[in-house]
Design a protein around this motif. Structure first.
Motif, PDB file in Angstrom:
ATOM      1  N   SER A 248      -2.622   5.041  -4.066  1.00 56.09           N
ATOM      2  CA  SER A 248      -3.866   5.049  -4.842  1.00 56.09           C
ATOM      3  C   SER A 248      -4.743   6.220  -4.428  1.00 56.09           C
ATOM      4  O   SER A 248      -5.047   7.121  -5.188  1.00 56.09           O
ATOM      5  N   GLY A 249      -5.153   6.190  -3.142  1.00 56.59           N
ATOM      6  CA  GLY A 249      -6.217   7.076  -2.711  1.00 56.59           C
ATOM      7  C   GLY A 249      -7.532   6.343  -2.931  1.00 56.59           C
ATOM      8  O   GLY A 249      -7.659   5.517  -3.850  1.00 56.59           O
TER       9      GLY A 249
ATOM     10  N   GLU B 230       1.411   8.939  -3.522  1.00 56.96           N
ATOM     11  CA  GLU B 230       0.116   8.409  -3.063  1.00 56.96           C
ATOM     12  C   GLU B 230      -0.141   7.119  -3.824  1.00 56.96           C
ATOM     13  O   GLU B 230      -0.355   7.135  -5.036  1.00 56.96           O
TER      14      GLU B 230
ATOM     15  N   ASN C  60      -7.779   0.081  -6.291  1.00 52.74           N
ATOM     16  CA  ASN C  60      -8.724   0.144  -5.172  1.00 52.74           C
ATOM     17  C   ASN C  60     -10.135   0.472  -5.629  1.00 52.74           C
ATOM     18  O   ASN C  60     -10.350   0.960  -6.745  1.00 52.74           O
TER      19      ASN C  60
ATOM     20  N   HIS D  29       0.800  -1.223   0.000  1.00 55.45           N
ATOM     21  CA  HIS D  29       0.000   0.000   0.000  1.00 55.45           C
ATOM     22  C   HIS D  29       0.831   1.271   0.000  1.00 55.45           C
ATOM     23  O   HIS D  29       0.271   2.361   0.127  1.00 55.45           O
TER      24      HIS D  29
HETATM   25  C1  GLS Z   1      -2.419   3.654   1.895  1.00 52.94           C
HETATM   26  C2  GLS Z   1      -2.093   4.656   0.794  1.00 52.94           C
HETATM   27  O1  GLS Z   1      -1.415   5.747   1.335  1.00 52.94           O
HETATM   28  C3  GLS Z   1      -3.316   5.118  -0.012  1.00 52.94           C
HETATM   29  O2  GLS Z   1      -2.895   5.826  -1.137  1.00 52.94           O
HETATM   30  C4  GLS Z   1      -4.147   3.913  -0.444  1.00 52.94           C
HETATM   31  O3  GLS Z   1      -5.336   4.346  -1.083  1.00 52.94           O
HETATM   32  C5  GLS Z   1      -4.493   3.069   0.759  1.00 52.94           C
HETATM   33  C6  GLS Z   1      -5.283   1.829   0.389  1.00 52.94           C
HETATM   34  O4  GLS Z   1      -4.622   1.112  -0.601  1.00 52.94           O
HETATM   35  O5  GLS Z   1      -3.288   2.624   1.408  1.00 52.94           O
HETATM   36  N1  GLS Z   1      -1.188   3.101   2.372  1.00 52.94           N
HETATM   37  C7  GLS Z   1      -1.023   3.292   3.697  1.00 52.94           C
HETATM   38  O6  GLS Z   1      -0.074   2.888   4.366  1.00 52.94           O
HETATM   39  N2  GLS Z   1      -2.050   3.969   4.182  1.00 52.94           N
HETATM   40  C8  GLS Z   1      -2.927   4.215   3.181  1.00 52.94           C
HETATM   41  O7  GLS Z   1      -3.980   4.759   3.310  1.00 52.94           O
END
Ligand code: GLS
Length: 783
Positions: free
Chosen positions: A626-627, A624, A435, A340
């Motif tokens: 995904s977001g 980032e 996502n 992630h």
């Molecule tokens: C995260 C990423 O920062 C996000 O971009 C992503 O959408 C999310 C879910 O895949 O995962 N990784 C992380 O460590 N915290 C997040 O929210």
């Protein structure tokens, strides 16, 4: 429904209607709804057994489920019946719903994604379990005191939780420390019980119900009566308190050695309990452990449960008697890993000393795994153990059948950066699963006005087939539809404005303004400081030329900063300080308002997203992963201002470049720019607006009582500026003025917003889960 609520009020809560509090009513309704899930829950389990189906296990340190009552009511299609019943009982539906505390068992997108995925797995009829920790306090509650973040313990479990079933019979003894004899016999030095609490998770229409099983830590040593009788009350309770520490809070501050140890204990605690539970269930139905990969898929949500890999190998070898190579092969066929983040500080690694002390047998197993891998791949140069650290990303990759990224861009960057070597050795292993978000919570229930309008035009088929939103496009030629779409947005904004004006001191939000929203964890890579800097520059420009026909804006921020992340906390402080000055400025405050809403959580997001006009997705490109907030906003008809980062790229491709405000450097340009010495100073020199805004921050314009207060932020942006705030500023300003112009044309804006809704169907978590089923889990759905 009325009888069911009444019965629970009397016989589960023990109150008469006359004496019942709002909480009592909410508990009674929740229990009545939970009852309606039970039969489908039992049936789902029965059908899974009968079909001999493969089960999916989602191991996650976080499940950010938020409130559950409305979710349950909506998915069981009981809304009308519940609101009528409550009305007859003299209670207000909305008040009852809002009384439920958020289950804040997560930090951000990663945890909310796990919650969306559980709901989608139930909607699709995929036999699945979520496994995590039942944190007594979850993530901290954020208060803003004098503009600063203050952390308070979250108290959601201080009252009974209506949704869970305690399973005292499902418990496992989890050991730590101790020693290893004869190479394989581990005798832990201490241990705790992991005890299960189950929450049913109903999918759309309540046709399938899966289980979220959360582990709570309990002492194995009973309370010490001898010491108690000697009057040593605190000492008598010590072992209990220590055991409970493990499931006390999410993400204990791990800047200390004790904090690190606690965090590793938490990870092993829930991973080990889950693996044992998975094996127990498997063995209750199948006899040959070599069938495990065929019947079980385990998803590691980030590296937090990575220790599940060595633990599975350990149990298969040390306890079930398989030989090491076979055990390893079985484990690798069963496990998968989602990455992630590429941020090095978020890719977990543990000091060998700590790791070996806490999990001595596992460290030896990790070495064997690593040797076996190196032997099979002689050209490999890296290893799991490196510079005295155990690298959990490498371990997860080696132990996984499939490794996935969470957006197309992120997946490509995984291949070319952090996992470049492992990708070269295993080119088929990395796959992408962009996502998604559940449309039940993030459109149908959070935005009633819009979902009702869509229902009038399309029926309800889109709720579990979100691509059907494309069928809205022909309706965009109907002025009545566009008017209704705009009216829904305005009414959502009016509700939010009312609430904010009542609760936020100094704020006068007006629904005619553009609601410009940035809500997410506070982090330098997400660049809330770029946004507030642009706000300052805009305010200065407005003061220079108050009559220049500015588009009125409300800048909304919300988000928590990690307790130990000093710079992020300074950004929060600066935002609040700017809000105070700007909101009080009589020259500009009809055109510009700023608010930082405290304690961002799922419920607050549900309020804000339907009321947003503009979605801020402005991270430094490549940072980032995904977001998912970006998807929720687009679905609810906010236009995005954003960089080519994470899933923004895919959102823009789908909604159309003309309905997305793009700015900023690409990933490649970011790398090139960073290589230029003094890149920030050069950017500041080239943009007088930026220089002036920074000067205001540096000179104490927003902190007259302590002029040096925010100097650190200004110095960072004009100095090292790793996240390239200065270098992206000019283009961000340009894009924002483009937004102003576009918003001024209300009809056109509404059309573009509606196109965002119509074209966001692909971002459903149902689509994402289908991708996991096909490409990663190889599992079938049973609906
Ligand atoms: C995260 C990423 O920062 C996000 O971009 C992503 O959408 C999310 C879910 O895949 O995962 N990784 C992380 O460590 N915290 C997040 O929210």
């Amino acid at each position: 429904m009325k009888d069911a609520i009444g019965r629970h009020l009397s016989y589960s809560i023990g109150k008469t209607p006359g004496a019942a509090t709002l909480r009592d009513w909410r508990m009674a309704v929740s229990l009545a709804i939970r009852d309606r899930m039970a039969d489908a829950w039992f049936a789902s389990t029965r059908r899974t057994y009968e079909a001999g189906a493969k089960r999916v296990y989602y191991l996650s340190m976080e499940f950010l489920v938020g409130r559950l009552l409305e979710d349950g009511i909506v998915n069981l299609r009981l809304e009308e019946r519940v609101s009528e019943a409550l009305a007859e009982l003299g209670q207000d539906y909305a008040e009852v719903i809002a009384d439920e505390p958020d289950a804040a068992l997560g930090n951000g997108g990663l945890g909310r994604l796990a919650a969306c995925y559980l709901e989608s797995m139930s909607t699709l009829g995929c036999p699945a379990y979520g496994y995590g920790i039942r944190y007594e306090h979850g993530l901290f509650r954020q208060q803003i005191v004098d503009g600063r973040q203050v952390e308070r313990p979250e108290t959601w479990l201080q009252q009974p939780h209506a949704w869970e079933f305690e399973r005292p019979e499902s418990r496992y003894e989890i050991g730590f420390g101790g020693s290893v004899r004869d190479g394989t016999v581990w005798t832990p030095g201490e241990s705790v019980w992991a005890e299960a609490f189950d929450t049913p998770v109903a999918g759309w229409n309540g046709r399938w119900v899966n289980t979220l099983r959360l582990w709570s830590a309990k002492p194995t040593e009973p309370f010490d009566l001898d010491r108690f009788n000697r009057g040593e009350y605190a000492a008598a309770a010590e072992s209990e308190a220590l055991a409970r520490t493990i499931s006390r809070v999410l993400y204990p501050d791990d800047t200390t050695e004790q904090g690190k140890e606690l965090r590793l204990k938490q990870e092993y605690f829930f991973s080990a309990a889950s693996i044992r539970d998975i094996l127990r269930r498997f063995e209750s139905q199948f006899s040959d452990l070599r069938q495990l990969p065929e019947k079980v898929a385990i998803q590691l949500n980030d590296t937090h449960p990575a220790i599940a890999g060595p633990e599975l190998v350990r149990l298969l070898c040390d306890e079930k008697g398989l030989d090491f190579d076979e055990a390893l092969q079985i484990a690798q066929g069963t496990l998968n890993y989602t990455n992630h983040t590429l941020l090095p500080e978020a890719l977990e690694h543990w000091p060998e000393g700590l790791f070996g002390r806490l999990l001595p047998r596992h460290l030896a197993i990790i070495d064997r795994i690593d040797h076996a891998h190196a032997k099979a791949n002689p050209s490999r140069t890296s290893s799991v153990r490196d510079h005295g650290q155990v690298k959990m990303g490498e371990l997860s990759f080696i132990m996984a059948n499939r490794v996935n990224g969470v957006s197309a861009l992120h997946t490509e960057l995984m291949k070319s950066t952090v996992f470049a070597e492992l990708h070269r050795l295993h080119p088929e292993r990395i796959v992408n699963q962009t996502n998604g978000v559940t449309p039940r919570r993030w459109l149908l229930s959070c935005n009633r006005r819009l979902s009702t309008l869509i229902e009038e035009r399309l029926g309800l088929g889109w709720v579990d087939d979100l691509e059907q939103l494309h069928d809205l496009e022909p309706h965009l030629d109907d002025p009545a539809f566009l008017d209704a779409y705009a009216a829904a947005k305005t009414a959502n904004k009016a509700d939010l404005a009312d609430w904010m004006n009542r609760t936020q001191e100094g704020l006068t939000a007006d629904p005619a303004m553009m609601f410009d929203v940035q809500i997410k964890r506070i982090h330098e890579y997400k660049r809330q400081h770029l946004n507030i800097l642009e706000t300052i520059a805009l305010w200065q420009a407005m003061r220079d030329a108050p009559n220049a026909g500015w588009t009125p804006r409300l800048k909304l921020f919300a988000g928590k900063a990690a307790p130990g992340y000093v710079f992020a906390k300074e950004i929060i402080h600066l935002i609040n300080a700017v809000a105070k000055v700007v909101n009080a400025d009589k020259i500009t405050n009809k055109m510009l308002q700023v608010a930082f809403l405290p304690n961002y959580n799922v419920s607050l997001a549900e309020k804000l997203i339907p009321a947003a006009d503009l979605s801020e997705q402005i991270s430094t490109a490549g940072k980032e992963a995904s977001g998912t907030g970006n998807m929720k906003f687009a679905l609810n008809g906010a236009l995005t201002i954003g960089t080519l980062d994470g899933a923004n790229v895919e959102i823009r491709d789908r909604v159309g470049a003309e309905n997305f405000f793009l700015f900023g450097m690409t990933t490649d340009e970011v790398d090139q720019r960073r290589a230029i010495p003094d890149h920030a100073a050069k950017a500041v020199e080239a943009d007088s607006r930026l220089a002036r805004a920074l000067a205001a921050v540096r000179d104490g314009r927003f902190s007259p009582e302590d002029p040096g207060l925010f100097r650190g932020i200004a110095d960072n942006i004009s100095g090292p500026d790793y996240f390239l705030v200065a270098s992206d500023f000019s283009d961000y300003w340009r894009a924002q003025r483009e937004v102003d112009g576009a918003f001024a044309n209300a009809g056109d804006w509404t059309r573009r917003a509606a196109l965002n809704t119509a074209r966001s169907g692909w971002f459903s978590s149902d689509r994402a889960i289908r991708g996991y089923l096909d490409d990663i889990w190889g599992a079938e759905t049973l609906l």
